[in-house]
Write a protein that holds these residues in place. Structure first.
Motif, short mmCIF file in Angstrom:
data_model
loop_
_atom_site.label_atom_id
_atom_site.label_comp_id
_atom_site.label_asym_id
_atom_site.label_seq_id
_atom_site.Cartn_x
_atom_site.Cartn_y
_atom_site.Cartn_z
N HIS A 121 87.17 -34.28 -23.05
CA HIS A 121 88.38 -34.97 -23.50
C HIS A 121 88.12 -35.95 -24.64
N PHE A 148 88.72 -24.81 -23.04
CA PHE A 148 88.29 -24.96 -21.65
C PHE A 148 87.09 -24.07 -21.35
N ALA A 184 88.10 -33.08 -16.46
CA ALA A 184 87.92 -33.63 -17.81
C ALA A 184 86.61 -34.42 -17.88
N GLU A 202 99.02 -34.32 -20.11
CA GLU A 202 98.82 -33.48 -21.29
C GLU A 202 98.05 -32.20 -20.98
N TYR A 203 97.08 -32.31 -20.08
CA TYR A 203 96.19 -31.17 -19.83
C TYR A 203 96.21 -30.66 -18.39
N ALA A 205 94.57 -32.16 -16.01
CA ALA A 205 93.25 -32.43 -15.44
C ALA A 205 93.39 -33.15 -14.11
#
Length: 266
Positions: A121, A148, A184, A202-203, A205
């Motif tokens: 990240h 990823f 992350a 956002e991800y 995680a």
């Protein structure tokens, strides 16, 4: 006749030593001493070897040949330790075990995250638009232009199956939850609700830690199956450092217990 016998005996000894295959191990790595203490306590026929400033412990856990090591904190230490490990031991698979900051809104200290994917990240570019995470390696070829890094699907499956057999420590007044998903990695201890929300929102995680994606990058490059297992020591918020000190020990035990279960069913 005796002269010829001695000659052939020397040939046999020469070729048997030349083509000797190094024993294959399951590697288990943690960043901190607390993260490998339980595993070392369960190791039989333990032998300590120091290479490149790193202590490697060879032996058997639940009947499986293993090499256990403390990598140190952060991506550089983890990468160096993985490089020394893979250059000096024949490795069938690698399991990274330890603690992390939980990012899922429902996660609490003691919960388990099995990483089926990882990313860095803090790896990217910063311009007038702000910071943007970018792909971890801009080269052609399989697995090298992805954001990823996928864990080995079989090891993820084994981890999920083994988790059903483990009696985890209840650190937060309930039995720990087991999550599977994205982890992350970054060279920072996250203790910011805003950063934690960004990583989750956002991800998606589920945990923030400091080594996993670096180890995963090397393992994918060398085609070594790997999985990262984390137990939450905190929630990556303002209380993260206090909670980390309180729960790093018992959370490490939860992660190690899952590793022991994986090795038992290997």
């Amino acid at each position: 006749m005796k002269k010829y016998f001695a000659f052939y005996l020397l040939l046999i000894l020469f070729f048997s030593s030349s083509f000797k295959v190094e024993a294959q191990y399951i590697a288990v790595m943690g960043a901190l001493e607390q993260e490998i203490d339980l595993l070392l306590g369960e190791m039989e026929k333990q032998k300590k070897i120091q290479i490149g400033g790193i202590d490697f412990y060879k032996g058997k856990i639940n009947g499986k040949k293993v090499v256990v090591l403390k990598a140190g904190v952060g991506k550089v230490n983890a990468s160096y330790s993985t490089a020394v490990l893979t250059q000096n031991f024949g490795i069938d698979a690698l399991i990274f075990t330890g603690v992390a900051g939980g990012l899922h809104p429902e996660s609490l200290p003691g919960d388990i995250i099995i990483g089926d994917r990882l990313f860095q990240h803090d790896f990217g570019k910063f311009d007038q638009e702000g910071f943007e995470v970018t792909t971890y390696r801009e080269l052609t070829g399989a697995h090298q232009t992805d954001l990823f890094i996928p864990s080995d699907s079989i090891l993820v499956f084994k981890s999920k199956q083994a988790a059903q057999q483990v009696a985890f420590n209840a650190l937060s007044g309930r039995n720990p939850n087991v999550f599977t998903g994205l982890i992350a990695t970054g060279d920072m201890f996250v203790s910011s609700p805003e950063k934690a929300q960004w990583l989750f929102g956002e991800y998606g995680a589920l945990a923030a830690e400091m080594e996993g994606a670096a180890v995963g990058h090397i393992c994918r490059t060398l085609d070594i199956p790997f999985v990262v297992i984390r137990s939450c020591s905190d929630n990556a918020n303002h209380d993260a450092r206090v909670n980390f000190e309180q729960f790093v020990g018992p959370a490490s035990i939860n992660s190690s217990r899952l590793v022991l279960s994986i090795l038992e069913d290997w």
